[in-house]
Design a protein around this motif. Sequence first.
Motif, short mmCIF file in Angstrom:
data_model
loop_
_atom_site.label_atom_id
_atom_site.label_comp_id
_atom_site.label_asym_id
_atom_site.label_seq_id
_atom_site.Cartn_x
_atom_site.Cartn_y
_atom_site.Cartn_z
N HIS B 79 0.83 -1.22 0.00
CA HIS B 79 0.00 0.00 0.00
C HIS B 79 0.86 1.25 0.00
CE1 HIS B 79 0.47 -0.50 4.49
NE2 HIS B 79 0.54 0.81 4.46
N LEU B 80 0.18 2.37 -0.31
CA LEU B 80 0.78 3.71 -0.21
C LEU B 80 0.06 4.44 0.91
CD1 LEU B 80 0.82 4.83 -3.97
CD2 LEU B 80 2.64 3.70 -2.67
N CYS B 81 0.80 5.18 1.73
CA CYS B 81 0.17 5.95 2.80
C CYS B 81 0.36 7.45 2.55
CB CYS B 81 0.77 5.59 4.16
SG CYS B 81 0.09 6.58 5.51
N TYR B 82 -0.76 8.12 2.34
CA TYR B 82 -0.76 9.57 2.15
C TYR B 82 -1.21 10.25 3.44
CZ TYR B 82 -0.84 8.42 -2.88
OH TYR B 82 -0.56 7.93 -4.13
N LEU B 117 -7.19 5.30 7.93
CA LEU B 117 -8.22 4.49 7.27
C LEU B 117 -7.62 3.98 5.97
CD1 LEU B 117 -9.39 6.30 4.73
CD2 LEU B 117 -10.72 7.39 6.53
N PHE B 118 -8.25 2.93 5.44
CA PHE B 118 -7.80 2.34 4.17
C PHE B 118 -8.92 2.47 3.15
CE2 PHE B 118 -4.79 0.45 7.08
CZ PHE B 118 -3.62 0.34 6.34
N LEU B 119 -8.54 2.79 1.92
CA LEU B 119 -9.49 2.96 0.81
C LEU B 119 -9.44 1.76 -0.10
CD1 LEU B 119 -8.58 6.68 0.06
CD2 LEU B 119 -10.69 5.85 1.18
N HIS B 120 -10.58 1.39 -0.66
CA HIS B 120 -10.69 0.18 -1.47
C HIS B 120 -9.84 0.29 -2.75
CE1 HIS B 120 -12.22 -3.33 -3.38
NE2 HIS B 120 -13.14 -3.53 -2.45
N PRO B 121 -8.97 -0.71 -2.99
CA PRO B 121 -8.11 -0.65 -4.19
C PRO B 121 -8.91 -0.52 -5.49
CG PRO B 121 -7.43 -2.45 -2.75
CD PRO B 121 -8.70 -1.90 -2.17
N LYS B 122 -10.10 -1.09 -5.54
CA LYS B 122 -10.86 -1.04 -6.79
C LYS B 122 -11.27 0.39 -7.15
CE LYS B 122 -12.78 -5.71 -7.03
NZ LYS B 122 -11.74 -6.22 -7.92
N ASP B 123 -11.31 1.28 -6.16
CA ASP B 123 -11.67 2.68 -6.43
C ASP B 123 -10.46 3.54 -6.74
OD1 ASP B 123 -14.31 1.98 -5.90
OD2 ASP B 123 -14.15 2.50 -3.77
N PHE B 124 -9.24 2.96 -6.64
CA PHE B 124 -8.02 3.75 -6.81
C PHE B 124 -7.00 3.01 -7.68
CE2 PHE B 124 -10.22 5.44 -3.21
CZ PHE B 124 -10.14 6.80 -3.43
N MET B 125 -7.45 2.57 -8.86
CA MET B 125 -6.57 1.98 -9.88
C MET B 125 -5.73 0.83 -9.31
SD MET B 125 -7.20 5.38 -10.23
CE MET B 125 -5.76 6.25 -9.58
N GLY B 126 -6.39 -0.03 -8.53
CA GLY B 126 -5.72 -1.23 -8.06
C GLY B 126 -4.72 -0.99 -6.94
N THR B 127 -4.74 0.21 -6.35
CA THR B 127 -3.77 0.58 -5.32
C THR B 127 -4.47 0.69 -3.96
OG1 THR B 127 -2.60 1.92 -6.95
CG2 THR B 127 -2.03 2.27 -4.65
N LEU B 128 -4.01 -0.09 -2.99
CA LEU B 128 -4.52 0.08 -1.62
C LEU B 128 -3.92 1.36 -1.04
CD1 LEU B 128 -6.06 -0.99 0.87
CD2 LEU B 128 -4.01 -2.33 1.45
N ILE B 129 -4.77 2.28 -0.61
CA ILE B 129 -4.31 3.57 -0.09
C ILE B 129 -4.68 3.68 1.38
CG2 ILE B 129 -4.67 6.08 -0.19
CD1 ILE B 129 -4.97 5.85 -3.19
N GLU B 130 -3.66 3.99 2.19
CA GLU B 130 -3.88 4.33 3.59
C GLU B 130 -3.84 5.85 3.72
OE1 GLU B 130 -0.73 3.02 6.23
OE2 GLU B 130 -1.93 3.33 8.04
N LEU B 131 -4.79 6.40 4.43
CA LEU B 131 -4.72 7.83 4.78
C LEU B 131 -4.39 7.92 6.26
CD1 LEU B 131 -7.85 9.35 2.97
CD2 LEU B 131 -5.49 9.20 2.13
N GLU B 132 -3.44 8.78 6.60
CA GLU B 132 -3.05 8.94 8.00
C GLU B 132 -3.13 10.42 8.36
OE1 GLU B 132 0.42 6.82 9.57
OE2 GLU B 132 1.09 8.66 10.55
N GLU B 133 -3.77 10.72 9.46
CA GLU B 133 -3.84 12.12 9.90
C GLU B 133 -2.46 12.53 10.42
OE1 GLU B 133 -7.60 13.87 11.50
OE2 GLU B 133 -6.40 13.94 13.32
N ALA B 134 -1.96 13.64 9.95
CA ALA B 134 -0.59 14.05 10.34
C ALA B 134 -0.52 15.57 10.36
CB ALA B 134 0.43 13.51 9.37
#
Lengths: 134, 134
Positions: B79-82, B117-134
Amino acid sequence: MIGRLNHVAIAVPDLDAAAAVYRDQLGASVSVPVDQKDHGVTTVFVTLANTRIELLSPLGPASPIAGFLARQPSGGIHHLCYEVADIEAARQSLVAAGARVLGDGKPLPGAHGKPVLFLHPKDFMGTLIELEEA
Amino acid sequence: MIGRLNHVAIAVPDLDAAAAVYRDQLGASVSVPVDQKDHGVTTVFVTLANTRIELLSPLGPASPIAGFLARQPSGGIHHLCYEVADIEAARQSLVAAGARVLGDGKPLPGAHGKPVLFLHPKDFMGTLIELEEA
């Protein structure tokens, strides 16, 4: 040896749709598409605060990402690009350690005009790694 | 909305071997392994000049990365974490745009103690995305 993460490349089947997701849903700054004819891809760069995401779609009949998208039609992360100060020194050190450089093993001009090489994913935990001199 | 790329997570079958590749072959600064019992993973962080690589290996019988490694035994980018400034605002905006949040849809404390939180890969071009509050 490796310095900055220059970019994360994501192969996508529909470049306009992918750019819209990053621009409209994720609120990021997104470039116009640029055809990289020598590399068989069209690219959109997403500028983040500390690095970039490179969205890639196939260009032409022999695109190097066609096989990847055949296996993963929805898209997916294609490679990570790390910067190195001296790509020839990096190449020699990695080859001496047993890593495999793809293609003919020599650095080639990359999408940004700087010399790049790609390392075999089997030697790096399933991750295709691009090294770019920067 | 998204700010920095906090990290790129790579799932690996052998954490010591992966850490050695980044330390010895790629010449990067590598942390000691840390068990994240609440998350079912053991992590090693690779510090780059502008971001981090998170090497993940399974911990315990119900690790969330066990299925990934069953499909990709050599490892791969997980995954990628933004980073986002306000995770609840991000969640509401993404859900309103049709994106799916994994799990029960609510932010949870992540590996660094901050809400993620994690976003569904199917909604983001096959990429599992983690969002982290920072």
